[in-house]
Design an enzyme around this catalytic site. Sequence first.
Site, PDB file in Angstrom:
ATOM      1  CG  ASN A 148      44.489  29.323  45.074  1.00  0.00           C
ATOM      2  OD1 ASN A 148      45.490  28.776  45.514  1.00  0.00           O
ATOM      3  ND2 ASN A 148      44.494  30.588  44.718  1.00  0.00           N
ATOM      4  CB  SER A 196      37.775  30.269  54.031  1.00  0.00           C
ATOM      5  OG  SER A 196      37.092  31.464  53.836  1.00  0.00           O
ATOM      6  CB  CYS A 321      43.988  36.564  45.541  1.00  0.00           C
ATOM      7  SG  CYS A 321      42.954  35.342  46.318  1.00  0.00           S
TER       8      CYS A 321
HETATM    9  N1  PLP Z   1      43.853  30.095  50.869  1.00  0.00           N
HETATM   10  C1  PLP Z   1      43.397  29.705  49.665  1.00  0.00           C
HETATM   11  C2  PLP Z   1      43.968  28.478  49.041  1.00  0.00           C
HETATM   12  C3  PLP Z   1      42.410  30.440  49.005  1.00  0.00           C
HETATM   13  O1  PLP Z   1      41.974  30.041  47.802  1.00  0.00           O
HETATM   14  C4  PLP Z   1      41.888  31.604  49.634  1.00  0.00           C
HETATM   15  C5  PLP Z   1      40.877  32.450  48.944  1.00  0.00           C
HETATM   16  O2  PLP Z   1      40.820  32.537  47.729  1.00  0.00           O
HETATM   17  C6  PLP Z   1      42.388  31.974  50.906  1.00  0.00           C
HETATM   18  C7  PLP Z   1      43.358  31.192  51.483  1.00  0.00           C
HETATM   19  C8  PLP Z   1      41.864  33.175  51.622  1.00  0.00           C
HETATM   20  O3  PLP Z   1      40.634  32.880  52.233  1.00  0.00           O
HETATM   21  P1  PLP Z   1      39.632  34.041  52.708  1.00  0.00           P
HETATM   22  O4  PLP Z   1      39.002  34.586  51.492  1.00  0.00           O
HETATM   23  O5  PLP Z   1      38.653  33.357  53.594  1.00  0.00           O
HETATM   24  O6  PLP Z   1      40.441  35.025  53.482  1.00  0.00           O
END
Ligand code: PLP
Length: 375
Positions: A148, A196, A321
């Site tokens: 990400n 997601s 995040c």
């Molecule tokens: N995994 C990755 C690679 C992400 O980029 C994200 C969100 O930024 C998540 C998991 C978490 O997803 P959610 O926002 O649906 O909880």
Amino acid sequence: MIYADNAATTKLDTDAFEAMKPFLLGEYGNASGIYSFSRVPKRALKDAREIIAQCIHASPEEIYFTSGGTESDNWAVKIIAGSDEKKRTVITSAIEHHAILNSCRVMEGRGYSVVYMTPDKDGIIASEILKRHITDTVSLVTVMSANNELGTIQPIRELSNLAHEHDAVFHTDAVQAIGHIDINVDEMGIDMLSASAHKFNGPKGVGFLYIRKGTNVSPYLDGGSQESGLRAGTENVPGIVGMAVALKSNIENLKTNRDYVRKLERHLLEKLSDFNVSYVRNGGENTLPGLISLSFDGRDGEAILHRLDLMGISIATGSACNSHSKEISHVLKAINLPESLAKGTVRISLGKNNTEQDVDAIADGLKKILFHNRN
Ligand code: PLP
């Protein structure tokens, strides 16, 4: 307003919104009800499961609806890590999302061991890296399909082959990848996959976990018997319907969207070069369409973000995040990016709703900031 943070979230597709509306208003029945008022929502859940399964080449019974990527990741790690007392090791990568990393930390607290593989400088976890760590005591290998922060796409087929040679379950966090690059769970040897909806123009707070038939899983949320007794809780019918419509549309238009977003990506980099802006692009050659991690040596990524924000442009520094943390992200640390580059890193993530004018404005904004404001 120019939105260029599509890796954080995306705009809901109008078609998805329209498909959700009846289930928020007239058809609000509980999909688990046994009276006729539940027939339409029940049917909608069934159809959504079939559509989503088709999108990743799975069977409908292998799709479990969840509240999103975080829940799917927690489920995969915590349930599989603890599923076999003779196999008490998990292997993951140091650049996973915190939904995976923090689930792994919980399992360490419960006495399991976790190996955090270090990628190469481009963020790639090559199968040679996994080969160094894998043994027959590994229950789970979990490596994200695409990162990400960097956009790096991982060699999932090779990694899953190796996991299977040692009888380990292979899970991939495909939250950033699905709807943007081809995902075929059979061809890629994926046993479990997290997704997601809000990352592919669906609604927030809904996602799914794919679990290959025959995988030994136990319930994650205890309660009612929804989702074949494995994930309790009244189903989010509008969200699930919106997710299916958005995913189908993104998959049907995947090539067109990808080519369009890649064109915008090239346009941005060409403009920066024309302006003589010097940057390092992170993530290697094989990255997600539109996800551009750029480092400006000696600059402050956060200051760049705020200055672009004042111009009405939304981008990110590292991962969304991490937005409350001033520290260099765990991903940039893992690829060993020198501090003066890491601190000057921004993530621009373009999507299908961006235009060439957006990209021009971003390039102009960066030029102004980098040439006129030393930070
Ligand atoms: N995994 C990755 C690679 C992400 O980029 C994200 C969100 O930024 C998540 C998991 C978490 O997803 P959610 O926002 O649906 O909880």
